[in-house]
Design a protein around this motif. Structure first.
Motif, PDB file in Angstrom:
ATOM      1  N   TRP A  98      59.101  72.215  42.948  1.00  0.00           N
ATOM      2  CA  TRP A  98      59.616  73.419  43.598  1.00  0.00           C
ATOM      3  C   TRP A  98      60.330  73.030  44.874  1.00  0.00           C
ATOM      4  CZ3 TRP A  98      59.385  76.975  40.167  1.00  0.00           C
ATOM      5  CH2 TRP A  98      58.276  77.151  39.342  1.00  0.00           C
ATOM      6  N   LYS A  99      61.472  73.655  45.125  1.00  0.00           N
ATOM      7  CA  LYS A  99      62.223  73.394  46.355  1.00  0.00           C
ATOM      8  C   LYS A  99      61.637  74.151  47.545  1.00  0.00           C
ATOM      9  CE  LYS A  99      65.561  70.588  45.154  1.00  0.00           C
ATOM     10  NZ  LYS A  99      65.588  69.210  45.670  1.00  0.00           N
ATOM     11  N   SER A 100      60.912  75.253  47.250  1.00  0.00           N
ATOM     12  CA  SER A 100      60.381  76.054  48.352  1.00  0.00           C
ATOM     13  C   SER A 100      59.096  76.759  47.919  1.00  0.00           C
ATOM     14  CB  SER A 100      61.403  77.106  48.800  1.00  0.00           C
ATOM     15  OG  SER A 100      61.579  78.083  47.776  1.00  0.00           O
TER      16      SER A 100
ATOM     17  N   SER B 104      59.890  79.960  45.920  1.00  0.00           N
ATOM     18  CA  SER B 104      60.125  79.785  44.485  1.00  0.00           C
ATOM     19  C   SER B 104      58.817  79.712  43.714  1.00  0.00           C
ATOM     20  CB  SER B 104      60.936  78.513  44.220  1.00  0.00           C
ATOM     21  OG  SER B 104      62.250  78.659  44.683  1.00  0.00           O
TER      22      SER B 104
ATOM     23  N   SER C 100      63.441  78.247  39.048  1.00  0.00           N
ATOM     24  CA  SER C 100      63.457  78.674  40.461  1.00  0.00           C
ATOM     25  C   SER C 100      64.533  79.726  40.726  1.00  0.00           C
ATOM     26  CB  SER C 100      63.709  77.474  41.391  1.00  0.00           C
ATOM     27  OG  SER C 100      62.569  76.681  41.491  1.00  0.00           O
ATOM     28  N   LYS C 101      65.750  79.440  40.293  1.00  0.00           N
ATOM     29  CA  LYS C 101      66.868  80.362  40.542  1.00  0.00           C
ATOM     30  C   LYS C 101      66.614  81.718  39.893  1.00  0.00           C
ATOM     31  CE  LYS C 101      70.893  77.442  41.425  1.00  0.00           C
ATOM     32  NZ  LYS C 101      72.219  77.017  40.938  1.00  0.00           N
TER      33      LYS C 101
ATOM     34  N   ASP D 101      64.488  73.401  39.955  1.00  0.00           N
ATOM     35  CA  ASP D 101      65.202  74.102  41.028  1.00  0.00           C
ATOM     36  C   ASP D 101      66.520  74.712  40.553  1.00  0.00           C
ATOM     37  OD1 ASP D 101      65.868  71.244  40.897  1.00  0.00           O
ATOM     38  OD2 ASP D 101      67.332  71.697  42.453  1.00  0.00           O
TER      39      ASP D 101
END
Length: 489
Positions: free
Chosen positions: A13-15, A18, A179-180, A175
């Protein structure tokens, strides 16, 4: 420890946002919209909220904390985690992931039905008799296997589209794909559901529905079935013990607030299903007001609520239905997409890790296999098989997997080993009380639920249904056994 994040971050995960959106998306599914309100209504109304919140605090939150801890510590698939604890336990990890994958194979068909309704909602294409439309155009067949080789073309076409959509999102790195999608769909889902619920509060008769929903029957608190219903709701609403939370938590960076994240996800899920139930019953109250029928003759759950009762209500709602109906079926579709992505992920990670293949290849192979299994549910006997499969997989398979995980991680692995990992960055700390719940309270409660569920299942089945369930049981064991025995690369 196996590092999940490779060079192109396929599995990270980028964040935190997310991760939270993905976990909320996994929890908020079709059941929150079509099941919870009826469970609340038929199990004591407002009185049901007591066992509901008790179940959250003594089972839902503790078990999710366990799963987040396992994911964060091992950063691996459930099958590999169990293999590290004891090699002979690997098969349980595969069974758990495969059970969830089997749910996906019919879940996409229900999403396909919803997609059809979304498209026809702009013209109320379900005609003046939604019940007849659903039974003659969507599910078509009767409750038997006579038409198991007769495809329902419109359902098949929509199912192909849904599988392609799931593949397109999932085959990308985390990501760039999941995620998006969840970052957009989950906020949109909450906004659109808020529009529907607040509009429902303006309808004449909404108070009839709210009173029917929340009117407490305190005497039912002494009925064990109410408590079992509450615990069952929490298990399936939060996707407990289904390898989803372990998988998603394994994609988190090292310094994550694990316990805090659990509380956010549980609060969002419960808030959504309680809020949605007010909207559902406000609309049912409107139907009762306009038709003169009592609520108990209208209130239902599952596909009956979604594809029959709601279209009947939209038919008498006037021009506003041309706005509310598409928003409603789009909400259901968004909830379905985010849950379907989560159902695929445990098998995707397990296959990718054991056989050292890319995420894209793992997802592609699973989507092809899943689509083949889905075909039976797109036939004119599909709804009959779907109903049998759903009750068996949930009441027998998934519940047993959750019990075994509680025992294995509580007693064989030693759940207190996870306390430092869980408390390191979390604002909310856990301790011995949490260990006691996992080791003692949870296995007892879940075992009682499982035994009662099996008795109910066996007493309500005919010989054909038992044969179908035995066939499903063979598949549930055979595929994971094969995957366990295959040599890892």
């Amino acid at each position: 420890m196996s590092n999940l994040s490779d060079n192109n971050n396929e599995y990270q995960w980028k964040s935190r946002f997310s991760f939270l959106m993905a976990m909320i998306g996994a929890a908020v599914g079709l059941g929150n919209i079509w099941r919870f309100s009826y469970v609340l209504y038929s199990n004591g109304g407002g009185a049901f909220l007591i066992p509901y919140f008790v179940a959250i605090f003594i089972m839902g939150i503790p078990f999710l904390i366990l799963e987040y801890g396992l994911g964060a510590k091992f950063k691996n698939s459930l099958s590999n985690i169990l293999k590290k604890i004891r090699p002979q336990l690997e098969i349980l990890g595969w069974i758990t992931a495969f059970l969830v994958f089997l749910v996906l194979t019919y879940y996409v068909v229900i999403m396909a039905w919803d997609l059809i309704y979304l498209l026809i909602s702009f013209t109320k294409g379900w005609t003046t008799n939604p019940d007849m439309f659903f039974n003659t155009h969507i599910i078509v067949g009767a409750n038997n296997l006579n038409n198991v080789f007769t495809p329902v073309i419109i359902t098949l076409a929509a199912t192909i589209f849904v599988w392609l959509l799931i593949w397109y999102i999932s085959h990308k790195a985390l990501d760039k794909g999941i995620s998006k999608v969840v970052n957009i769909l989950i906020p949109l889902l909450f906004i659109m559901m808020a529009i529907i619920v607040f509009y429902s509060f303006t309808l004449p008769g909404m108070d009839i529905g709210i009173k029917a929903l929340l009117n407490p029957n305190w005497s039912l608190l002494l009925d064990i079935n109410i408590w079992l219903a509450a615990f069952g709701q929490i298990i399936f609403s939060l996707s407990m013990g289904q390898a989803i939370a372990v998988t998603y938590a394994g994609y988190l960076p090292e310094n994550s607030r694990l316990v805090d994240n659990v509380l956010v996800v549980v609060a969002a899920n419960s808030g959504f299903e309680l809020f949605t139930s007010l909207g559902v019953f406000s609309i049912l109250g409107f139907m009762s007001f306009t038709s003169g029928l009592p609520i108990e003759q209208i209130a239902t759950s599952g596909t009956g609520l979604l594809f029959v009762v709601f279209p009947e209500i939209f038919n008498v709602m006037g021009d506003m239905a041309y706005v509310i109906a598409p928003i409603f079926f789009l909400c259901v579709f968004f909830a379905g997409v985010t849950s379907a992505l989560a159902f695929l992920e445990p098998m995707c990670l397990a296959v990718s890790r054991k056989f050292r293949i890319s995420r894209a290849r793992s997802v592609t192979l699973l989507c092809i296999f899943g689509f083949i299994l889905s075909l039976v549910f797109t036939t004119a006997s599909g709804n009959y098989v779907l109903t049998i499969a759903d009750s068996f997989i949930n009441q027998f398979g998934i519940l047993l997997a959750v019990i075994l995980q509680a025992v294995i991680f509580g007693w064989i692995y030693g759940v207190d080993k996870l306390i430092p990992v869980l408390n390191e960055h979390s604002t909310v700390k856990i301790g011995r009380t949490w260990v006691t719940v996992i080791k003692y309270i949870m296995p007892v409660f879940l075992s009682i639920m499982w035994i009662i569920g099996i008795f109910d299942l066996l007493n309500s089945q005919n010989s054909v249904e038992i044969i179908i369930q035995l066939l499903i049981a063979v598949i549930i064991v055979a595929v994971p056994f094969t995957l366990t025995k295959l040599k890892a690369r």
